[in-house]
Design an enzyme around this catalytic site. Sequence first.
Site, PDB file in Angstrom:
ATOM      1  N   ARG A 122      12.495  40.860 -17.998  1.00 43.38           N
ATOM      2  CA  ARG A 122      11.815  40.208 -19.120  1.00 43.38           C
ATOM      3  C   ARG A 122      12.391  38.798 -19.308  1.00 43.38           C
ATOM      4  NH1 ARG A 122       9.355  44.589 -22.045  1.00 43.38           N
ATOM      5  NH2 ARG A 122       7.163  44.151 -21.669  1.00 43.38           N
ATOM      6  N   GLN A 127       7.037  35.839 -17.125  1.00 47.42           N
ATOM      7  CA  GLN A 127       6.031  36.199 -18.149  1.00 47.42           C
ATOM      8  C   GLN A 127       4.615  36.321 -17.584  1.00 47.42           C
ATOM      9  OE1 GLN A 127       6.343  33.680 -21.599  1.00 47.42           O
ATOM     10  NE2 GLN A 127       8.083  34.840 -22.393  1.00 47.42           N
ATOM     11  N   ASP A 130       4.011  39.786 -16.076  1.00 45.70           N
ATOM     12  CA  ASP A 130       4.488  40.922 -16.872  1.00 45.70           C
ATOM     13  C   ASP A 130       3.352  41.905 -17.193  1.00 45.70           C
ATOM     14  OD1 ASP A 130       5.640  42.628 -18.676  1.00 45.70           O
ATOM     15  OD2 ASP A 130       6.673  41.054 -19.792  1.00 45.70           O
ATOM     16  N   SER A 133       3.567  43.893 -20.520  1.00 48.13           N
ATOM     17  CA  SER A 133       3.113  43.153 -21.706  1.00 48.13           C
ATOM     18  C   SER A 133       1.597  43.025 -21.734  1.00 48.13           C
ATOM     19  CB  SER A 133       3.721  41.749 -21.736  1.00 48.13           C
ATOM     20  OG  SER A 133       5.086  41.830 -22.023  1.00 48.13           O
ATOM     21  N   TYR A 232      15.443  45.379 -24.994  1.00 52.15           N
ATOM     22  CA  TYR A 232      14.906  46.718 -25.217  1.00 52.15           C
ATOM     23  C   TYR A 232      15.712  47.457 -26.282  1.00 52.15           C
ATOM     24  CZ  TYR A 232      11.880  46.466 -21.107  1.00 52.15           C
ATOM     25  OH  TYR A 232      10.900  46.132 -20.215  1.00 52.15           O
TER      26      TYR A 232
END
Length: 375
Positions: A122, A127, A130, A133, A232
Site C-alpha cells: 500500500r 495506487q 491497487d 482498493s 492495516y
Amino acid sequence: MHIGIPAEINAGETRVAATPETVKKYTAKGFHTVLVQSGAGAGASIPDAAYQEAGAVIVNDVSQLYGQSQIILKVRGPGADEVALMRKDAILIGLLSPHQVEGIEVLAQHGLTAFAMEKLPRISRAQSMDVLSSQANIGGYKAVIIAANVYQKFFPMLMTAAGTVKAARVLILGAGVAGLQAIATAKRLGAVVEAFDVRPAVKEQVESLGAKFVEVPLTDEEKAKAETAGGYATEMSDDYKRRQGELIHQRAVAADIIITTALIPGRPAPVLIKEETVQAMKPGSVIVDMAVEAGGNCPLSELNKTVVKHGVHLIGIANLPGLVAADASALYARNLMNFLNLMLDAKSGELKINQEDEIIAGTLVCSEGQVVKKA
Ligand code: NAD
C-alpha cells in the site's frame, strides 16, 4: 508476448481481467498479441466483437489460449484443471488468495511465476495498481444500494403532506476503502451515518464525509498497536474487544442499516455483531456483511445468501463488485495493466522481472517451482 484472458469459471464471477480499452493499449505498439476466450467479457456486457475491434484475437478453445499465453491475466485464482492447461513458463497475475497456501503450492509445482494482487504494497507508487482498493470501493457503494433496496423504508428524511418520514440511521463498521465509500453513498441517499473503526487515524476521514465517528476510548498502548506500519488493523486485546462490543451493541440497536467491512489480512474477520445484538435490533433492519467470505463480522450471515433472522435481513453476498461487473472490470483491468507495465519494457516489449522492485517482490508468490516465502 502472448497475453491470455480466459473466461472466469468461478461461480458468479462476472468480471474479466482485460477490457477493450486495455487490449488496445497492450497491442498498440505491436509487441503483444492479446488472446481473449470467446465469451470472457459476457458477464461484464463486453461482446467478443468489442475485443476484436480493439485488436484482440478471439479464441474458442481454452486449451489453445493457455497453450499459447506467456502471460495470463485472471480475476480469480485458477482451479487445478486450469493450471494443468497452462504453459510451465507462464506468468500468472490475479487475485490468487495468497493466504491459501495449498493453492499457491499447485501453481509453484506447475512451474508458474505468479503474482497475487492482494499482496500489493500500500505505497503511493502502487495506487494505480491497487485492485483491493478499486474493488472495495465498488463493493462499499453496492452494499449500500442493496441495503436500500431490501430496507422497507426511505433513506432520506421526507416532509410530505401525509406527514414526516424519518431518515434511516446507517452504521458502518470498518472505515477502510469500502467503509468510506459506503459512508459517502449512504450520505448521498440522505441517511444519518455513524462509523466505527479500530484505527483512530480514520476519525478525520469519517468526519470529512459528514458521518459521526463512534469512538472506543483507547489506552496509549492500544493507540500505538491499533495500526500496522502498512496501515492495516491488528488484532486487539480482550479488554478492548469487550468495551468495543458494548458500544457497538448500543449503536447497532439504534441503527436501521449496518454495513460491516472489518477485515484483518490473513485472519478470520472479527465478530462485531453478535446474535444477541441482532435479536435486539428493530424488525426490518438490514445488515450487509461485506466480510462474509472471511468468516463474517456477524455469525448469523450466510455466504452468498440473504436470510432473515430475528426479523433482521442479513445479506452475505461475497462478490459485490461482481454486481457492478462493467466498472469493476474496467478498473481491475487498468490496475492489472499498470502492474504488468512495470515488467514490460516500453521500448522493446520484453518481459523483465526486477525482483528488487518492492511492488514486484511484494506480490510474487511463486517462481522457479518454489513458493516465495515472505517475512
Ligand atoms: P481492510 O479491507 O483490510 O479492512 C477494512 C477496515 O476494517 C479497515 O479500516 C480496518 O481498520 C477495519 N477493521 C479491522 N478490524 C476491525 C474491528 N475489529 N473493528 C472495526 N474495524 C475494524 O482495509 P482497507 O480498506 O484495505 O484499508 C487498509 C488501509 O490501507 C487503510 O489505512 C487505507 O487507508 C490504506 N490504503 C492505502 C493505500 C495507499 O496508500 N496506496 C491504498 C488503499 C488503502
